[in-house]
Structure formats: structure tokens, C-alpha cells
Design a protein around this motif. Structure first.
Motif, PDB file in Angstrom:
ATOM      1  N   GLY A 145      -5.232   5.598   3.829  1.00  0.00           N
ATOM      2  CA  GLY A 145      -4.196   4.566   3.794  1.00  0.00           C
ATOM      3  C   GLY A 145      -4.142   3.750   5.062  1.00  0.00           C
TER       4      GLY A 145
ATOM      5  N   VAL B  85       0.985  -6.600   5.270  1.00  0.00           N
ATOM      6  CA  VAL B  85       0.883  -5.336   4.546  1.00  0.00           C
ATOM      7  C   VAL B  85       2.241  -4.625   4.556  1.00  0.00           C
TER       8      VAL B  85
ATOM      9  N   ILE C 258     -11.844  -1.598  -1.014  1.00  0.00           N
ATOM     10  CA  ILE C 258     -10.551  -2.147  -1.460  1.00  0.00           C
ATOM     11  C   ILE C 258     -10.471  -3.622  -1.088  1.00  0.00           C
TER      12      ILE C 258
ATOM     13  N   ILE D  21      -7.000   1.342   5.118  1.00  0.00           N
ATOM     14  CA  ILE D  21      -6.732   0.246   4.177  1.00  0.00           C
ATOM     15  C   ILE D  21      -5.793  -0.774   4.813  1.00  0.00           C
ATOM     16  N   CYS D  22      -4.747  -0.285   5.472  1.00  0.00           N
ATOM     17  CA  CYS D  22      -3.791  -1.194   6.121  1.00  0.00           C
ATOM     18  C   CYS D  22      -4.481  -2.037   7.184  1.00  0.00           C
TER      19      CYS D  22
ATOM     20  N   ALA E 112       3.712  -1.269   4.085  1.00  0.00           N
ATOM     21  CA  ALA E 112       3.194   0.098   4.155  1.00  0.00           C
ATOM     22  C   ALA E 112       4.311   1.076   3.809  1.00  0.00           C
TER      23      ALA E 112
ATOM     24  N   ALA F  11       0.485   4.911   2.725  1.00  0.00           N
ATOM     25  CA  ALA F  11      -0.146   4.052   3.726  1.00  0.00           C
ATOM     26  C   ALA F  11      -0.493   4.771   5.018  1.00  0.00           C
TER      27      ALA F  11
ATOM     28  N   VAL G  80      -2.015  -1.540  -3.846  1.00  0.00           N
ATOM     29  CA  VAL G  80      -2.935  -0.416  -3.721  1.00  0.00           C
ATOM     30  C   VAL G  80      -2.144   0.869  -3.938  1.00  0.00           C
TER      31      VAL G  80
ATOM     32  N   VAL H 115       0.843  -1.186   0.000  1.00  0.00           N
ATOM     33  CA  VAL H 115       0.000   0.000   0.000  1.00  0.00           C
ATOM     34  C   VAL H 115       0.886   1.246   0.000  1.00  0.00           C
ATOM     35  N   THR H 116       0.756   2.078  -1.031  1.00  0.00           N
ATOM     36  CA  THR H 116       1.467   3.353  -1.029  1.00  0.00           C
ATOM     37  C   THR H 116       0.590   4.406  -0.351  1.00  0.00           C
TER      38      THR H 116
ATOM     39  N   ASN I 253      -2.133   4.377  -3.572  1.00  0.00           N
ATOM     40  CA  ASN I 253      -2.886   5.361  -2.801  1.00  0.00           C
ATOM     41  C   ASN I 253      -2.110   6.652  -2.567  1.00  0.00           C
TER      42      ASN I 253
END
Length: 248
Positions: free
Chosen positions: A17, A31, A223, A20-21, A33, A12, A88, A9-10, A90
Motif C-alpha cells: 500500500g 492520494v 497499478i 502504491i501511494c 490513504a 494504504a 485501489v 487506496v485502502t 488493497n
């Protein structure tokens, strides 16, 4: 090699973010991150504040604007973990001003971070996803990439570009079992938005038929769905989560 499925995940550590994590961690992923190089202390503080363990979320220094830096860092990720199952994209920022006042630097910084980062982060992972015959790429665009926004020519252009990228890459990867989709949040109750003055927040809510902001958790759940096996026949789509503010 890690036995867990891997999600990268960018962006994060922002409001969306972080949600999402948490959701992908709850779904059983390890994840990765990302954070800006040089922000290791802030990353560790974030991990502690969110009560993430090393087995759940691992910080990854990544300059999403650096093509070679991303290629090297993600090569090392592949060597360490063997695969990335979910990506992802992001990472993003704003530099809002009217176009007649906008400097090239304000344009360039937003395009680099929000759009060029898609190339820098996705390309080193994409080929391996196709070779392994599975993968999920989810790009976080914006309602303003669909409808435009006063004072955001740079941001809206980048976010609209993400949607075109999503559709094109979905066509390239469809036969390989890799899906590529976008999520377009409307106004969301992140710490940055929630810190706005009450009258500004009420004005924003007045533009939304549901009369409220999205929660970061609602975005994260979308997501999670697109990353799941249940969404295997969905690709090239943009999921709009905006409470009816813009219907596309």
C-alpha cells in the motif's frame, strides 16, 4: 473542489500500500490513504516517515468492514473532492490455520476484510464513476487466490472471490468508460515477509523460477499502468506478478 485527480487506496499503510501511494503520488494524484478509525496518530507518523505532504497524500479514516460507515465516509469524500478517479482495493489480512482448526471468527474476519470490503468501498464510488464516464478500479488479489494455499482456505476463498467480482463488475461498467482489473502479486518483499527467518525466505525463493521476491515498487508500477490512459482497453483482467511461480 480539488483540481488534482483523486486516487483512493485502502490498506494504504502496509508494504504494498505504501509503495502504491508513492507511485500514484508521483503520477500526480492526490492520494486518499485509508486507515482504521482510531489510528490517527499512527497515520500521521506514517505520513511523516514517508515524507508525504498534505497536498500529496491525505489520510482517511475508513472502516472497510462497515457498510454504513463506508457509505457515509465516501459520501463526504465525494462532497469534498467531487470525484474519485482511481480506486485501489488493497485492504487485507490473514488468519492462517488449517481448515479443521479454523474458527468461524477467523473465517469471518478474513472474508469481511478482504472480500466484503469490496462491496462496502466500491459501491458508493461506482455509480459516480459510471456517471462521469471514466474511472479505474483495481483490486489487489493474490497468487493464492488462483492456486490455493495450505492453511489459507479463508484467505484463498476471499482472494478468488475478488477475481470473480472484478470480472463481473468489468462487464457492468465497460460501456461507461470505467475499467475494473485485478493484480495478483506473488511473494513480495514487504517488511512482514522480509522479517521471516533466512531459511524460510530461501525456501520461498526456491519455489519461484526467478529465485527472488517481487518488490513492492514492482507491484505499484502495475497499478500505475492499469490506472493510466494507456490501459483504457484493458478490463476484467487479472495481472499475475509472481516471477513465474504460477502461470495462469
Amino acid at each position: 473542489m480539488n483540481e488534482k485527480r483523486i486516487a483512493l487506496v485502502t490498506g494504504a499503510m502496509g508494504g504494498i500500500g505504501t509503495a502504491i501511494c508513492h507511485k500514484l503520488k508521483d503520477d500526480g494524484y492526490l492520494v486518499l490513504a485509508t486507515h482504521r478509525p482510531g489510528k490517527e496518530t499512527a497515520a500521521q507518523e506514517w505520513l511523516q516517515a514517508e515524507s508525504f505532504t498534505a497536498e500529496e497524500v491525505a489520510p482517511l479514516a475508513l472502516d472497510v468492514c462497515g457498510t454504513q460507515a463506508c457509505a457515509q465516509a465516501l459520501k463526504e469524500v465525494m462532497e469534498k473532492y467531487g470525484r474519485v478517479d482511481v480506486l485501489v482495493n488493497n485492504a487485507g489480512l490473514t488468519r492462517d490455520t488449517t481448515f479443521k482448526r479454523m474458527t468461524f471468527e477467523q473465517w469471518d474476519e478474513v472474508i469481511n476484510t478482504n472480500l466484503n470490503s469490496l462491496f462496502n468501498v466500491t459501491q458508493p464510488i461506482f455509480k459516480t464513476m459510471c456517471e462521469q464516464g471514466s474511472g479505474r478500479i483495481i483490486n489487489i488479489t493474490s497468487i493464492n487466490g488462483l492456486k490455493g494455499q495450505f492453511g489459507q482456505a479463508n484467505y484463498a476463498a476471499a482472494k478468488a472471490g475478488m477475481i470473480g467480482f472484478t470480472k463481473s463488475l468489468a462487464l457492468e461498467s465497460a460501456r461507461s468508460g470505467v475499467t475494473v482489473n485485478a493484480v495478483a502479486p506473488g511473494y513480495t518483499a514487504t517488511p512482514m515477509v522480509s522479517a521471516l527467518k533466512d531459511e524460510v525466505l530461501e525456501s520461498i525463493k526456491g519455489q519461484i523460477p526467478q529465485r527472488r521476491l517481487a518488490t513492492p515498487e514492482e507491484i505499484a508500477k502495475s497499478i500505475s499502468y492499469l490506472a493510466s490512459d494507456d490501459a483504457g482497453f484493458i478490463t476484467g483482467e487479472t495481472l499475475n506478478i509472481n516471477g513465474g511461480q504460477y502461470m495462469h
